[in-house]
Design a protein around this motif. Structure first.
Motif, PDB file in Angstrom:
ATOM      1  N   SER A  63       0.299  40.924  75.796  1.00 26.92           N
ATOM      2  CA  SER A  63       1.442  40.868  76.708  1.00 26.92           C
ATOM      3  C   SER A  63       1.255  41.772  77.918  1.00 26.92           C
ATOM      4  O   SER A  63       1.775  41.481  78.997  1.00 26.92           O
ATOM      5  N   HIS A  64       0.526  42.887  77.763  1.00 22.22           N
ATOM      6  CA  HIS A  64       0.208  43.784  78.868  1.00 22.22           C
ATOM      7  C   HIS A  64      -0.733  44.863  78.354  1.00 22.22           C
ATOM      8  O   HIS A  64      -1.044  44.906  77.160  1.00 22.22           O
ATOM      9  N   GLY A  65      -1.172  45.737  79.249  1.00 20.92           N
ATOM     10  CA  GLY A  65      -2.232  46.661  78.894  1.00 20.92           C
ATOM     11  C   GLY A  65      -1.814  48.026  78.420  1.00 20.92           C
ATOM     12  O   GLY A  65      -2.527  49.001  78.676  1.00 20.92           O
ATOM     13  N   HIS A  66      -0.707  48.165  77.722  1.00 21.75           N
ATOM     14  CA  HIS A  66      -0.282  49.453  77.181  1.00 21.75           C
ATOM     15  C   HIS A  66      -0.835  49.662  75.771  1.00 21.75           C
ATOM     16  O   HIS A  66      -1.035  48.712  75.015  1.00 21.75           O
ATOM     17  N   TYR A  67      -1.042  50.925  75.414  1.00 23.40           N
ATOM     18  CA  TYR A  67      -1.681  51.289  74.147  1.00 23.40           C
ATOM     19  C   TYR A  67      -0.946  50.764  72.926  1.00 23.40           C
ATOM     20  O   TYR A  67      -1.562  50.463  71.894  1.00 23.40           O
ATOM     21  N   ASP A  68       0.374  50.661  73.015  1.00 26.13           N
ATOM     22  CA  ASP A  68       1.164  50.261  71.853  1.00 26.13           C
ATOM     23  C   ASP A  68       1.186  48.750  71.633  1.00 26.13           C
ATOM     24  O   ASP A  68       1.846  48.266  70.709  1.00 26.13           O
ATOM     25  N   HIS A  69       0.454  48.023  72.460  1.00 19.70           N
ATOM     26  CA  HIS A  69       0.301  46.578  72.291  1.00 19.70           C
ATOM     27  C   HIS A  69      -1.162  46.170  72.149  1.00 19.70           C
ATOM     28  O   HIS A  69      -1.444  45.034  71.775  1.00 19.70           O
ATOM     29  N   THR A  70      -2.064  47.095  72.447  1.00 22.44           N
ATOM     30  CA  THR A  70      -3.495  46.784  72.450  1.00 22.44           C
ATOM     31  C   THR A  70      -4.309  47.657  71.500  1.00 22.44           C
ATOM     32  O   THR A  70      -5.504  47.424  71.313  1.00 22.44           O
ATOM     33  N   GLY A  71      -3.694  48.667  70.885  1.00 18.31           N
ATOM     34  CA  GLY A  71      -4.431  49.631  70.072  1.00 18.31           C
ATOM     35  C   GLY A  71      -5.073  49.038  68.837  1.00 18.31           C
ATOM     36  O   GLY A  71      -6.056  49.575  68.312  1.00 18.31           O
ATOM     37  N   GLY A  72      -4.541  47.919  68.351  1.00 20.54           N
ATOM     38  CA  GLY A  72      -5.085  47.305  67.140  1.00 20.54           C
ATOM     39  C   GLY A  72      -6.148  46.255  67.404  1.00 20.54           C
ATOM     40  O   GLY A  72      -6.521  45.505  66.487  1.00 20.54           O
ATOM     41  N   LEU A  73      -6.672  46.204  68.621  1.00 18.70           N
ATOM     42  CA  LEU A  73      -7.669  45.178  68.938  1.00 18.70           C
ATOM     43  C   LEU A  73      -8.871  45.184  67.994  1.00 18.70           C
ATOM     44  O   LEU A  73      -9.295  44.112  67.528  1.00 18.70           O
ATOM     45  N   PRO A  74      -9.472  46.342  67.664  1.00 22.26           N
ATOM     46  CA  PRO A  74     -10.623  46.300  66.744  1.00 22.26           C
ATOM     47  C   PRO A  74     -10.285  45.653  65.403  1.00 22.26           C
ATOM     48  O   PRO A  74     -11.098  44.897  64.854  1.00 22.26           O
ATOM     49  N   ALA A  75      -9.102  45.954  64.863  1.00 19.24           N
ATOM     50  CA  ALA A  75      -8.715  45.355  63.587  1.00 19.24           C
ATOM     51  C   ALA A  75      -8.559  43.845  63.713  1.00 19.24           C
ATOM     52  O   ALA A  75      -8.917  43.085  62.805  1.00 19.24           O
ATOM     53  N   ALA A  76      -8.029  43.399  64.853  1.00 13.27           N
ATOM     54  CA  ALA A  76      -7.815  41.965  65.057  1.00 13.27           C
ATOM     55  C   ALA A  76      -9.114  41.223  65.327  1.00 13.27           C
ATOM     56  O   ALA A  76      -9.240  40.033  64.996  1.00 13.27           O
ATOM     57  N   LEU A  77     -10.092  41.898  65.912  1.00 13.14           N
ATOM     58  CA  LEU A  77     -11.337  41.240  66.311  1.00 13.14           C
ATOM     59  C   LEU A  77     -12.446  41.353  65.268  1.00 13.14           C
ATOM     60  O   LEU A  77     -13.494  40.733  65.411  1.00 13.14           O
ATOM     61  N   HIS A  78     -12.217  42.147  64.228  1.00 15.24           N
ATOM     62  CA  HIS A  78     -13.234  42.343  63.200  1.00 15.24           C
ATOM     63  C   HIS A  78     -13.036  41.351  62.051  1.00 15.24           C
ATOM     64  O   HIS A  78     -11.899  41.134  61.619  1.00 15.24           O
ATOM     65  N   PRO A  79     -14.096  40.735  61.541  1.00 16.00           N
ATOM     66  CA  PRO A  79     -15.478  40.849  62.023  1.00 16.00           C
ATOM     67  C   PRO A  79     -15.650  40.114  63.348  1.00 16.00           C
ATOM     68  O   PRO A  79     -14.942  39.135  63.618  1.00 16.00           O
ATOM     69  N   PRO A  80     -16.599  40.566  64.188  1.00 13.75           N
ATOM     70  CA  PRO A  80     -16.824  39.917  65.481  1.00 13.75           C
ATOM     71  C   PRO A  80     -17.126  38.436  65.295  1.00 13.75           C
ATOM     72  O   PRO A  80     -18.012  38.067  64.531  1.00 13.75           O
TER      73      PRO A  80
END
Length: 284
Positions: free
Chosen positions: A67-84
């Motif tokens: 939704s936007h580039g703030h830490y509280d909306h993007t901080g979980g990206l590694p968990a969502a993208l793993h495994p690559p």
């Protein structure tokens, strides 16, 4: 069209079942006709835990929207993208602009970084994310629309003056053009999913109405930023009036709505209101 289910994975508070944790952040899962789309990833502490508790396998989700580039909306990206695995990410290009909050303290103004903490190269190379950057209203999946940049036209929705970006070595107001929302067509009518609605929740609804021709919406779900700054006032009252004019049958608030704003929304909407906490789910 088939049923559409929206489940809140990350939010400031946790509803249930046991084992869920709350954090200052937001994430929601959209499921329909075999599609699974993750909208935001929270701050990064709760996503994997809460997904596991709720029986959601993050590794099977192919599409993500920020939704936007703030830490509280993007901080979980590694968990969502793993495994690559080449997850498709839809977002506005400004999500990577460094973002700050200017906070007043006893020692004077304090500059705090609140932006996306992962470099684009790391996300694309190590985690194999595939970004699609969008500035315009776009259908990203059948019946699911990305808002793109939302025009700021109402006279009662005001930006959070603490939010800044850096230009020429100085902090200036962040226009937050990356603030994006989703419109989801459902059997019960159009549903709007908000991250933080920095553009203004009513501006978002007006934008979707202009883009689609919809004159009413079934539901608004997510962070509304109503009453967040200094308690509710003109913005909250005018927004609730607009929600009524759009015929909303469900107002489910989260995250940046603020507790006082949420309480006043409950008082106004009564049986059309819900607290969209982590674990809350709704089907259309």
């Amino acid at each position: 069209m088939g049923s559409t289910r929206i489940t809140i994975l990350c939010e400031n508070t946790a509803a249930g079942p046991m084992g869920l944790i709350g954090e200052h952040g937001f994430s929601a899962l959209i499921e329909r006709d075999g599609q699974r789309i993750l909208f935001d990833t929270g701050q990064g502490m709760a996503l994997a835990n809460n997904a596991s508790v709720l029986g959601t396998d993050l590794s099977t989700i192919p599409t993500l929207v920020l939704s936007h580039g703030h830490y509280d909306h993007t901080g979980g990206l590694p968990a969502a993208l793993h495994p690559p695995r080449g997850v498709q990410i839809f977002a506005h290009p400004d999500i990577f602009v460094p973002k700050y909050a200017q906070l007043e303290t006893a020692q004077g103004p304090r500059k705090v970084f609140i932006g996306l903490k992962y470099r684009r190269k790391y996300l694309e190379t190590t985690l194999q994310a595939k970004f699609s950057f969008l500035r315009e209203f776009t259908e990203i999946a059948p019946g699911v629309f990305f808002s793109g940049e939302v025009p700021r036209k109402t006279d009662f929705e005001h930006p959070d003056t603490r939010l800044k970006i850096e230009q020429n070595g100085e902090l200036v107001p962040d226009p937050l053009w990356d603030d994006a929302s989703l419109l989801i067509e459902t059997d019960k009518g159009p549903v709007v999913l908000l991250g933080c609605a920095h553009a203004g929740a009513v501006n978002v609804l007006n934008h979707f109405a202009a883009c689609t021709g919809h004159k009413s919406f079934h539901a608004v779900i997510g962070g509304t930023h109503l009453g967040f700054m200094g308690g509710p006032g003109e913005q909250l009252a005018a927004s609730m009036q607009a929600f009524d004019q759009y015929g909303l049958e469900l107002v489910a608030v989260s995250h940046c709505t603020g507790q006082l704003g949420a309480a006043m929304c409950w008082q106004h909407f009564q049986d059309r209101f819900a607290f969209a906490s982590a674990g809350w789910s709704v089907e259309f």
